[in-house]
Design a protein around this motif. Structure first.
Motif, PDB file in Angstrom:
ATOM      1  N   ALA A 160       2.270  45.415 -28.185  1.00 29.72           N
ATOM      2  CA  ALA A 160       3.522  44.919 -28.343  1.00 29.72           C
ATOM      3  C   ALA A 160       3.405  43.284 -27.750  1.00 29.72           C
ATOM      4  O   ALA A 160       4.511  42.570 -27.790  1.00 29.72           O
ATOM      5  CB  ALA A 160       4.379  45.623 -27.566  1.00 29.72           C
ATOM      6  N   ALA A 161       2.104  43.085 -26.996  1.00 29.41           N
ATOM      7  CA  ALA A 161       2.179  41.335 -26.473  1.00 29.41           C
ATOM      8  C   ALA A 161       2.496  40.694 -27.688  1.00 29.41           C
ATOM      9  O   ALA A 161       2.107  40.809 -28.716  1.00 29.41           O
ATOM     10  CB  ALA A 161       0.862  41.431 -26.109  1.00 29.41           C
TER      11      ALA A 161
ATOM     12  N   VAL B 293       1.458  48.327 -24.313  1.00 27.31           N
ATOM     13  CA  VAL B 293       1.822  47.101 -23.788  1.00 27.31           C
ATOM     14  C   VAL B 293       0.756  46.286 -24.577  1.00 27.31           C
ATOM     15  O   VAL B 293       1.164  44.922 -25.198  1.00 27.31           O
ATOM     16  CB  VAL B 293       1.440  47.063 -22.290  1.00 27.31           C
ATOM     17  CG1 VAL B 293       1.337  45.699 -21.726  1.00 27.31           C
ATOM     18  CG2 VAL B 293       2.451  47.673 -21.681  1.00 27.31           C
TER      19      VAL B 293
ATOM     20  N   GLY C 224       7.911  41.480 -26.568  1.00 26.25           N
ATOM     21  CA  GLY C 224       7.372  42.971 -26.906  1.00 26.25           C
ATOM     22  C   GLY C 224       8.569  44.032 -25.830  1.00 26.25           C
ATOM     23  O   GLY C 224       8.706  43.559 -24.795  1.00 26.25           O
TER      24      GLY C 224
ATOM     25  N   VAL D  25       3.682  41.622 -17.657  1.00 29.43           N
ATOM     26  CA  VAL D  25       4.539  42.974 -17.890  1.00 29.43           C
ATOM     27  C   VAL D  25       5.596  42.944 -16.943  1.00 29.43           C
ATOM     28  O   VAL D  25       5.346  42.827 -15.764  1.00 29.43           O
ATOM     29  CB  VAL D  25       3.606  44.154 -17.711  1.00 29.43           C
ATOM     30  CG1 VAL D  25       4.414  45.097 -17.984  1.00 29.43           C
ATOM     31  CG2 VAL D  25       2.510  44.173 -18.872  1.00 29.43           C
TER      32      VAL D  25
ATOM     33  N   ASP E 118       5.731  38.865 -21.173  1.00 34.05           N
ATOM     34  CA  ASP E 118       5.224  39.039 -22.492  1.00 34.05           C
ATOM     35  C   ASP E 118       5.797  40.611 -23.172  1.00 34.05           C
ATOM     36  O   ASP E 118       6.019  40.701 -24.060  1.00 34.05           O
ATOM     37  CB  ASP E 118       3.954  38.903 -22.581  1.00 34.05           C
ATOM     38  CG  ASP E 118       3.435  37.651 -21.970  1.00 34.05           C
ATOM     39  OD1 ASP E 118       3.564  36.611 -22.566  1.00 34.05           O
ATOM     40  OD2 ASP E 118       2.405  37.724 -21.117  1.00 34.05           O
ATOM     41  N   VAL E 119       5.722  41.580 -22.335  1.00 35.59           N
ATOM     42  CA  VAL E 119       6.160  42.796 -22.610  1.00 35.59           C
ATOM     43  C   VAL E 119       7.012  43.484 -21.530  1.00 35.59           C
ATOM     44  O   VAL E 119       6.856  43.504 -20.204  1.00 35.59           O
ATOM     45  CB  VAL E 119       4.903  43.834 -22.928  1.00 35.59           C
ATOM     46  CG1 VAL E 119       5.625  45.215 -23.254  1.00 35.59           C
ATOM     47  CG2 VAL E 119       4.071  43.165 -23.992  1.00 35.59           C
TER      48      VAL E 119
END
Length: 241
Positions: free
Chosen positions: A219-220, A216, A93, A4, A63-64
């Motif tokens: 949305a990954a 999170v 994401g 993140v 990743d997000v």
């Protein structure tokens, strides 16, 4: 492990003592502390860093991406916006928070020049009603989240029709807003979540942090095949006419 990156323009906290009092380490670090758990690897980035902290290396390892911006939307470089957009299309994401609805990246992904709405600062109570209790972003949340004071955002919210509507906000002054909506763009998933005005301690609220954490996870990136575009050979023989 979900990687993140929390991006915050980090301007209000530097120039406004009232905001610095609420978020002495910045909104980005408040969110980072609030959602930190064993399944997230978290880094932060801000506007003043080289390439706004969003280098190709950083984005490739994200990743997000969470995005909070307000007074410095126009200072975000267009090439960085294009870079973030491509990563979303490729599967990263994106969670857009509060006044990020006017950010270049959100407007670009929504396909519009403006995602405007009504607003008012009057210390109003906000009640965020859960419209889709089956959605994973609403997991662990009751019928609603109540915030004693927040900035009002009201309809009409000039966004495309959402893929999913998860939250609707009601404000003490009578206004309402679609305050939790999702979209897909390319292989990437987008969640816009309304609360988070800089002068209120919203990002210390456990339910708000729970929604962001759920967002999170939702949305990954999914492990799906990248689509192919352009001229392509047939999969089966084509009989001559």
């Amino acid at each position: 492990m979900i990687r993140v990156t929390i991006w915050n323009e980090y301007v209000h906290e530097v120039v406004n003592p009232a905001v610095a009092e609420v978020y002495p380490q910045g909104i980005h670090n408040a969110i980072a502390a609030g959602i930190r758990n064993e399944s997230f690897s978290i880094r932060t980035a801000t506007l003043a860093e080289p390439e706004h902290g969003l280098t190709e290396e950083v984005l490739n390892e994200t990743d997000v991406l969470l995005w909070w911006g307000h007074r410095a939307h126009d200072e975000v470089r267009d090439d960085i916006v294009d870079r973030v957009q491509q990563r979303v299309l490729d599967g990263m994401g994106l969670i857009v928070l509060h006044s990020g609805h006017c950010s270049k990246i959100f407007n670009k992904l929504m396909g519009t020049k403006t995602c405007q709405l009504k607003w008012r600062e009057a210390d109003e109570k906000e009640r965020l009603w859960v419209i889709d209790p089956s959605h994973p972003i609403a997991e662990g949340i009751g019928e609603f989240i109540e915030l004693p004071k927040e900035e009002m955002y009201g309809e009409h919210f000039n966004i495309p029709v959402p893929d999913e509507l998860i939250f609707i906000s009601w404000f003490e002054g009578g206004d309402v807003l679609r305050s939790g909506v999702t979209y897909s763009r390319g292989r990437g998933k987008i969640f816009y979540f309304r609360p988070g005005h800089e002068t209120y301690p919203t990002y210390y609220n456990n339910d708000i942090l729970k929604v962001i954490s759920n967002g999170v996870k939702w949305a990954a990136p999914s492990q799906t095949a990248a689509p192919f575009y352009g001229n392509t050979a047939p999969l089966e023989p084509i009989k001559a006419k």
